[in-house]
Write an enzyme that holds these catalytic residues in place. Structure first.
Site, short mmCIF file in Angstrom:
data_model
loop_
_atom_site.label_atom_id
_atom_site.label_comp_id
_atom_site.label_asym_id
_atom_site.label_seq_id
_atom_site.Cartn_x
_atom_site.Cartn_y
_atom_site.Cartn_z
N GLY A 146 0.80 -1.09 -0.05
CA GLY A 146 0.02 0.06 -0.14
C GLY A 146 0.81 1.24 0.12
O GLY A 146 0.38 2.34 0.15
N GLU A 150 4.02 -6.87 1.71
CA GLU A 150 3.57 -7.30 0.46
C GLU A 150 3.45 -6.08 -0.67
O GLU A 150 2.49 -5.62 -1.10
CB GLU A 150 2.10 -7.73 0.62
CG GLU A 150 1.80 -9.04 1.52
CD GLU A 150 0.31 -9.33 1.76
OE1 GLU A 150 -0.51 -8.63 1.04
OE2 GLU A 150 0.00 -10.17 2.41
N GLY A 167 3.51 -4.07 -3.77
CA GLY A 167 3.05 -4.16 -5.35
C GLY A 167 3.63 -2.75 -6.00
O GLY A 167 4.58 -3.05 -6.41
N ARG A 168 2.76 -1.65 -5.90
CA ARG A 168 3.17 -0.51 -6.63
C ARG A 168 4.47 0.02 -6.21
O ARG A 168 5.43 0.34 -7.32
CB ARG A 168 2.16 0.62 -5.88
CG ARG A 168 2.34 2.05 -6.52
CD ARG A 168 1.56 3.05 -5.76
NE ARG A 168 0.17 2.61 -5.65
CZ ARG A 168 -0.74 2.52 -6.65
NH1 ARG A 168 -0.49 3.01 -7.83
NH2 ARG A 168 -1.91 1.94 -6.30
N ARG A 226 -5.43 4.16 -15.02
CA ARG A 226 -5.53 4.71 -13.50
C ARG A 226 -6.02 6.06 -13.53
O ARG A 226 -6.79 6.64 -12.62
CB ARG A 226 -4.03 4.71 -13.00
CG ARG A 226 -3.65 3.20 -12.85
CD ARG A 226 -2.43 3.18 -12.09
NE ARG A 226 -2.39 3.62 -10.86
CZ ARG A 226 -2.28 4.58 -10.13
NH1 ARG A 226 -1.38 5.55 -10.67
NH2 ARG A 226 -2.58 5.11 -8.99
N TYR A 270 -8.93 6.44 -11.15
CA TYR A 270 -8.69 7.01 -9.68
C TYR A 270 -8.40 8.27 -9.67
O TYR A 270 -7.93 8.81 -8.58
CB TYR A 270 -7.60 6.19 -9.02
CG TYR A 270 -7.53 4.67 -9.04
CD1 TYR A 270 -8.64 4.16 -8.16
CD2 TYR A 270 -6.39 4.04 -9.49
CE1 TYR A 270 -8.66 2.83 -8.15
CE2 TYR A 270 -6.59 2.43 -9.08
CZ TYR A 270 -7.83 1.80 -8.74
OH TYR A 270 -7.76 0.61 -8.68
N CYS A 295 -13.77 6.33 -27.59
CA CYS A 295 -14.88 7.16 -27.59
C CYS A 295 -15.66 7.11 -26.25
O CYS A 295 -16.34 6.71 -26.07
CB CYS A 295 -15.80 6.54 -28.75
SG CYS A 295 -15.08 6.79 -30.50
N GLU A 296 -14.78 7.86 -25.47
CA GLU A 296 -15.38 7.74 -23.87
C GLU A 296 -14.65 9.34 -23.45
O GLU A 296 -13.43 9.64 -23.69
CB GLU A 296 -14.50 7.08 -23.11
CG GLU A 296 -14.89 5.31 -23.46
CD GLU A 296 -15.98 5.10 -22.86
OE1 GLU A 296 -16.58 5.77 -21.98
OE2 GLU A 296 -16.52 3.79 -23.14
N TYR A 339 -0.03 -1.20 -11.97
CA TYR A 339 -1.41 -1.08 -12.53
C TYR A 339 -1.45 -0.38 -13.68
O TYR A 339 -2.48 0.25 -13.95
CB TYR A 339 -2.11 -0.55 -11.35
CG TYR A 339 -1.94 -1.24 -9.99
CD1 TYR A 339 -2.53 -2.26 -9.55
CD2 TYR A 339 -1.35 -0.66 -9.07
CE1 TYR A 339 -2.39 -3.14 -8.50
CE2 TYR A 339 -0.95 -1.34 -7.61
CZ TYR A 339 -1.54 -2.49 -7.55
OH TYR A 339 -1.48 -3.26 -6.33
C1 PLP Z 1 -3.73 -7.71 0.23
C2 PLP Z 1 -2.82 -7.02 -0.52
N1 PLP Z 1 -1.44 -6.83 -0.50
C3 PLP Z 1 -0.75 -5.92 -1.22
C4 PLP Z 1 -1.37 -5.27 -2.13
C5 PLP Z 1 -0.42 -4.37 -2.88
O1 PLP Z 1 -0.85 -3.16 -2.82
P1 PLP Z 1 0.25 -1.86 -3.21
O2 PLP Z 1 0.31 -2.22 -4.79
O3 PLP Z 1 -0.33 -0.47 -3.09
O4 PLP Z 1 1.55 -1.97 -2.65
C6 PLP Z 1 -2.64 -5.28 -2.42
C7 PLP Z 1 -3.34 -4.41 -3.17
O5 PLP Z 1 -4.24 -4.36 -3.51
C8 PLP Z 1 -3.53 -6.09 -1.52
O6 PLP Z 1 -4.95 -6.05 -1.69
#
Ligand code: PLP
Length: 386
Positions: free
Chosen positions: A213, A241, A243-244, A279, A283, A308-309, A337
């Site tokens: 997150g 965990e 991601g981004r 995105r 968002y 066309c949006e 993403y």
């Molecule tokens: C359970 C869980 N972990 C990790 C992530 C990764 O989030 P981020 O990409 O914001 O770090 C997400 C994203 O939706 C998630 O749902």
């Protein structure tokens, strides 16, 4: 950072729209995470960018994967992930996802009480807690709010841990993920404070997983400090965990100028839009947009895609030198993403992806064709015969 001539080469060689990734930036982001979070175990949330080449690179660097669908689990397997290297999340897991997790020996993140009876026998499990907090991010990116569908309440969590153990599962600890694109450590400390209240009922835990997150510009050392304090209060090993944070900066979307239109607003029309990068529309996300051409006369432009949006805009009010059709724009911080949320809406084939290793380009996903887009459809017999 990839130099401008190299970006121009990639666009020439592979065409546009094109996602390009900088391997050095990916490695640097992982190093920053490891420096901030010390010995924490890192599970990359592959939803952010599931390209198999990038997954292979992260796997080689010792990262595990967080998966939320059968398809993502299959990707993890495809690059050789197994056992405890795979973490399976999701509020409504399917029978196929439980079976795949059991086959691999993955750890499941339990999201509701009913799951105790659904897990394969003897599963490794964490319990996801929803701390019921509002955090400073877009509503659709908040996952730890009282009205969000994720996790069990703090009051339910100790009972779920106990029920898992009674059912013969290996209940290893708690999980919390409060949302995405969050920058302030204070949002995380508020969530961890809610968890800390549970210690009296849970006792020490083997694992505390604090999710991901973290926004691209997040206060990583501050967030890490809070997470480490929370884990040590439980006597637990810290898992994260991201991601981004791992992939966003590494990725850039290259798009060519198709033309311009002046109708009270100045529109710069590009060959990429919502189908390649959703995105901004989904968002209201803001991505840095850079002109890869030279010119003195600056103007203010809304960068709009070909769909066309009305919402098909990549950015508003961008200062750019005077454009000519064919000029190249770089949309930055698009590694997370971006490609993973791209779609074939309007039968627009999804873009190619290329990796820069500091010396040369490698195509890591070829551009789709219209035939790829309809490959799973049944072609009418008459059309087939003609
Ligand atoms: C359970 C869980 N972990 C990790 C992530 C990764 O989030 P981020 O990409 O914001 O770090 C997400 C994203 O939706 C998630 O749902």
């Amino acid at each position: 950072m990839i130099a401008r001539p190299d970006l121009l080469t990639a666009a020439e060689r592979f065409g546009t729209p094109l996602y390009v990734y900088d391997a050095a930036e990916l490695d640097a982001a992982l190093s920053r995470v490891r420096a901030a979070f010390g010995g924490a175990r890192v599970y990359y949330a592959i939803k952010a960018n599931p390209n198999l080449t990038l997954l292979g690179r992260l796997r080689a660097a010792g990262v595990g994967f967080e998966c939320v669908s059968a398809g993502e689990i299959a990707r993890a397997e495809q690059v050789g992930m197994t056992g405890d290297e795979v973490l399976i999340n999701g509020p409504a897991k399917s029978a196929g996802e439980y079976a795949a997790g059991a086959r691999l020996g993955a750890t499941f993140v339990v999201d509701r009480e009913e799951e105790v009876g659904l897990l394969p026998p003897g599963s490794r499990a964490l319990v996801r807690v929803n701390p019921a907090l509002s955090v400073s991010t877009h509503d659709h990116l908040a996952t730890g709010a009282a009205d969000s569908k994720f996790g069990v309440t703090p009051a339910q969590a100790p009972g779920v841990l106990e029920a898992l153990r009674a059912a013969g599962h290996d209940a290893r600890g708690l999980h919390v993920h409060i949302g995405s694109a969050i920058r302030d450590a204070s949002d995380f400390s508020a969530a961890f404070a809610r968890l800390a209240e549970l210690h009296a009922q849970t006792g020490d835990l083997e694992v505390l997983d604090v999710g991901g997150g973290w926004g691209v510009d997040a206060d990583l050392p501050g967030i890490a400090r809070e997470a480490r304090t929370a884990a040590s209060a439980f006597g637990a090993r810290l898992w994260v965990e991201p991601g981004r944070y791992l992939v966003a900066r590494a990725g850039t979307l290259l798009t060519r100028v198709v033309g311009t239109k002046r109708t009270g607003r100045n529109f710069l029309l590009t060959d990429a839009g919502m189908t390649e990068l959703l995105r901004p529309m989904l968002y209201g996300a803001e991505h840095p947009v850079t002109a890869l051409w030279n010119g003195d006369e600056e103007g203010t432009w809304d960068v709009a895609g070909p769909a066309c949006e009305s919402g098909d805009l990549l950015a508003r009010n961008v200062r750019l030198p005077s454009p000519t059709p064919g000029d190249l724009l770089a949309v930055g911080q698009a590694g997370a993403y971006g490609a993973s949320m791209s779609s074939a809406y309007l039968t627009r084939p999804r873009p190619a992806e290329a990796l820069w290793d500091g010396q040369d380009w490698t195509l890591i996903r070829r551009r789709e064709t219209p035939q790829d887009v309809w490959a799973a459809e049944i072609v009418p017999t008459a059309a087939r015969q003609s």
